[in-house]
Design a protein around this motif. Structure first.
Motif, short mmCIF file in Angstrom:
data_model
loop_
_atom_site.label_atom_id
_atom_site.label_comp_id
_atom_site.label_asym_id
_atom_site.label_seq_id
_atom_site.Cartn_x
_atom_site.Cartn_y
_atom_site.Cartn_z
N UNK A 173 1.00 -1.18 0.04
CA UNK A 173 -0.05 0.11 -0.14
C UNK A 173 0.92 1.10 -0.15
N UNK A 174 0.20 2.24 -0.59
CA UNK A 174 0.80 3.74 -0.51
C UNK A 174 0.16 4.21 0.69
N UNK A 175 0.69 4.66 1.77
CA UNK A 175 0.43 5.43 3.03
C UNK A 175 0.60 6.74 3.06
N UNK A 176 -0.57 7.46 3.50
CA UNK A 176 -0.60 8.91 3.89
C UNK A 176 -0.72 8.97 5.16
N UNK A 177 0.38 9.71 5.97
CA UNK A 177 -0.14 10.02 7.49
C UNK A 177 0.19 11.62 7.77
N UNK A 178 -1.18 12.13 8.06
CA UNK A 178 -1.22 13.36 8.38
C UNK A 178 -1.03 13.67 9.69
N UNK A 179 -0.46 14.76 10.26
CA UNK A 179 -0.22 15.01 11.54
C UNK A 179 0.68 14.00 12.14
N UNK A 180 1.71 13.61 11.09
CA UNK A 180 2.60 12.54 11.72
C UNK A 180 3.24 12.48 12.87
N UNK A 181 3.76 13.56 13.50
CA UNK A 181 4.72 13.50 14.79
C UNK A 181 5.75 12.61 14.58
N UNK A 234 3.55 20.05 10.08
CA UNK A 234 4.10 21.28 9.98
C UNK A 234 5.19 21.72 10.92
N UNK A 235 5.34 20.76 11.89
CA UNK A 235 6.44 20.88 13.04
C UNK A 235 7.81 20.50 12.20
N UNK A 236 8.54 21.41 11.92
CA UNK A 236 9.98 21.27 11.42
C UNK A 236 10.73 20.03 12.08
N UNK A 237 10.79 20.09 13.44
CA UNK A 237 11.47 19.17 14.33
C UNK A 237 11.02 17.90 13.92
N UNK A 238 9.65 17.74 13.98
CA UNK A 238 9.06 16.44 13.88
C UNK A 238 9.37 15.67 12.46
N UNK A 239 9.37 16.57 11.41
CA UNK A 239 9.72 16.19 10.19
C UNK A 239 10.85 15.63 9.96
#
Length: 192
Positions: free
Chosen positions: A43-51, A72-77
């Motif tokens: 599967x292709x997965x999309x995780x929103x608000x990934x943390x 949207x949190x650069x540190x989490x990304x």
């Protein structure tokens, strides 16, 4: 927090010390993947608000083809990117440092489709209604795909578009997990 099963079973995921990030417990993640079962494979997965990216990395561990992480949190990304490098899957991920609505619009322009979209915003916010009612989200969900929504028991159920039908709802402590599919009879929303 650790990966529960699959290729990376037992590997601990880095965590950010932030009140904004509330990782899904191992128990709830295990329950979600038990329900999804073989749907995850390829599967292709999309995780929103990934943390921390725990859902997407669990999916990759269990045979998902690729994952897009949105936060949207650069540190989490950056933490998600580092975890991908540690696991050797950096070529199978994409990280978007955007809020969910902007990321959805960007992904919709590229005509992407995802078998599983995981929506786990901060509890007690309006994000579920805002994101799930975004036409871009509907366009990104494969016809046979699954939208997984995680919310707190104190977060009211949000009205969702008619093209989404609830497949199940389960409660685990103070967490509610709901899964939705597309109702292909509710109108011609997209082809995949």
């Amino acid at each position: 927090m650790r990966i529960i099963a699959g290729r990376f079973k037992g590997i601990r995921l880095a965590g950010l010390r932030s009140k904004a990030i509330r990782p899904t417990t191992d128990r709830v993640r295990q329950a979600i993947f038990n329900i999804l079962g073989p749907v995850v494979e390829g599967a292709r997965i999309l995780e929103l608000f990934a943390g921390t990216g725990a859902f997407g990395f669990e999916a990759l561990s269990r045979g998902a083809a690729s994952a897009v992480f949105v936060d949207r949190d650069r540190k989490a990304a950056m933490m998600v990117i580092e975890t991908a490098k540690t696991l050797g899957v950096e070529d199978r991920i994409n990280v978007l440092v955007l809020d969910a609505p902007r990321a959805l619009k960007k992904l919709a322009r590229s005509a992407d489709r995802f078998k599983i979209i995981y929506l786990d915003p901060p509890y007690a916010t309006e994000w579920i209604a805002r994101v799930a009612n975004d036409p871009a989200l509907i366009s990104l969900l494969a016809t046979d795909g699954v939208l997984v929504v995680e919310r707190g028991t104190h977060t009211p159920e949000s009205p969702l578009p008619d093209v989404l039908h609830k497949k199940l709802s389960r409660q685990y402590g103070d967490t509610i997990v709901e899964m939705f599919g597309l109702d292909v009879n509710a109108g011609d929303h997209h082809a995949s």
